[in-house]
Design a protein around this motif. Structure first.
Motif, PDB file in Angstrom:
ATOM      1  N   UNK A 199      -2.804  -9.558  -9.789  1.00 32.60           N
ATOM      2  CA  UNK A 199      -2.771  -8.128  -9.495  1.00 32.60           C
ATOM      3  C   UNK A 199      -1.306  -7.748  -9.373  1.00 32.60           C
ATOM      4  N   UNK A 200      -0.751  -7.237 -10.442  1.00 33.15           N
ATOM      5  CA  UNK A 200       0.684  -6.915 -10.447  1.00 33.15           C
ATOM      6  C   UNK A 200       1.015  -5.829  -9.425  1.00 33.15           C
ATOM      7  N   UNK A 201       0.084  -4.926  -9.180  1.00 33.23           N
ATOM      8  CA  UNK A 201       0.333  -3.852  -8.207  1.00 33.23           C
ATOM      9  C   UNK A 201       0.472  -4.402  -6.793  1.00 33.23           C
ATOM     10  N   UNK A 202      -0.251  -5.480  -6.506  1.00 34.32           N
ATOM     11  CA  UNK A 202      -0.187  -6.093  -5.174  1.00 34.32           C
ATOM     12  C   UNK A 202       0.730  -7.311  -5.153  1.00 34.32           C
ATOM     13  N   UNK A 203       1.351  -7.614  -6.296  1.00 38.69           N
ATOM     14  CA  UNK A 203       2.238  -8.786  -6.392  1.00 38.69           C
ATOM     15  C   UNK A 203       1.543 -10.056  -5.910  1.00 38.69           C
ATOM     16  N   UNK A 204       0.321 -10.240  -6.339  1.00 41.81           N
ATOM     17  CA  UNK A 204      -0.494 -11.355  -5.861  1.00 41.81           C
ATOM     18  C   UNK A 204      -1.239 -12.001  -7.017  1.00 41.81           C
ATOM     19  N   UNK A 205      -1.332 -13.322  -6.952  1.00 39.89           N
ATOM     20  CA  UNK A 205      -2.114 -14.102  -7.897  1.00 39.89           C
ATOM     21  C   UNK A 205      -3.211 -14.813  -7.107  1.00 39.89           C
ATOM     22  N   UNK A 206      -4.385 -14.858  -7.692  1.00 41.82           N
ATOM     23  CA  UNK A 206      -5.533 -15.454  -7.014  1.00 41.82           C
ATOM     24  C   UNK A 206      -6.071 -16.644  -7.803  1.00 41.82           C
ATOM     25  N   UNK A 207      -6.729 -17.539  -7.071  1.00 34.51           N
ATOM     26  CA  UNK A 207      -7.481 -18.619  -7.702  1.00 34.51           C
ATOM     27  C   UNK A 207      -8.834 -18.683  -7.017  1.00 34.51           C
ATOM     28  N   UNK A 208      -9.861 -18.236  -7.714  1.00 35.85           N
ATOM     29  CA  UNK A 208     -11.228 -18.334  -7.206  1.00 35.85           C
ATOM     30  C   UNK A 208     -11.760 -19.707  -7.583  1.00 35.85           C
ATOM     31  N   UNK A 209     -12.159 -20.453  -6.574  1.00 34.28           N
ATOM     32  CA  UNK A 209     -12.605 -21.830  -6.764  1.00 34.28           C
ATOM     33  C   UNK A 209     -14.068 -21.918  -6.360  1.00 34.28           C
ATOM     34  N   UNK A 210     -14.930 -22.176  -7.321  1.00 31.72           N
ATOM     35  CA  UNK A 210     -16.363 -22.304  -7.068  1.00 31.72           C
ATOM     36  C   UNK A 210     -16.831 -23.714  -7.381  1.00 31.72           C
ATOM     37  N   UNK A 211     -18.002 -24.053  -6.883  1.00 31.12           N
ATOM     38  CA  UNK A 211     -18.596 -25.380  -7.135  1.00 31.12           C
ATOM     39  C   UNK A 211     -17.584 -26.480  -6.864  1.00 31.12           C
ATOM     40  N   UNK A 212     -16.952 -26.413  -5.717  1.00 31.10           N
ATOM     41  CA  UNK A 212     -15.894 -27.370  -5.392  1.00 31.10           C
ATOM     42  C   UNK A 212     -16.435 -28.784  -5.263  1.00 31.10           C
TER      43      UNK A 212
END
Length: 115
Positions: free
Chosen positions: A72-85
């Motif tokens: 999200x460039x507007x929030x200056x944030x990168x995410x990593x959604x981790x499922x089925x860990x």
């Protein structure tokens, strides 16, 4: 100089989910390559997922279909959604930002998956 701060790690049971966040102190728009790397004890740091400014993504084979990277460039944030860990996902996860020859890392966040 942009600083990266990861959050969202923790202890989760196998099959569970976590969402990691990487917040930058400045704009990430100019960083053409942002990624998440993992490092388990005794192992080298390895690429988990990366995303370009244009939204192109790459994933390690071991996480394809389970993890999703987004930015999200507007929030200056990168995410990593981790499922089925899985227990083998246990590691310290680091955020990285690259622009040309410049590269910077966050301090890491611990992810522990119990069986």
């Amino acid at each position: 100089q942009v600083q990266l701060v990861e959050s969202g790690g923790g202890l989760v049971q196998a099959g569970g989910s976590l969402r990691l966040s990487c917040a930058a102190s400045g704009s990430i728009f100019s960083f053409n390559d942002m990624g998440w790397y993992s490092q388990a004890p005794g192992n080298q740091r390895e690429l988990v997922a990366r995303i370009t400014t244009g939204g192109s993504t790459n994933y390690a084979d071991s996480v394809k279909g389970r993890f999703t990277i987004s930015r999200d460039n507007a929030k200056n944030t990168v995410y990593l959604q981790m499922n089925s860990l899985k227990p083998e996902d246990t590691a310290v996860y680091y955020c990285n930002a690259k622009r040309g020859f410049y590269s910077t890392w966050g301090q890491g966040t611990q992810v522990t998956v119990s069986s």
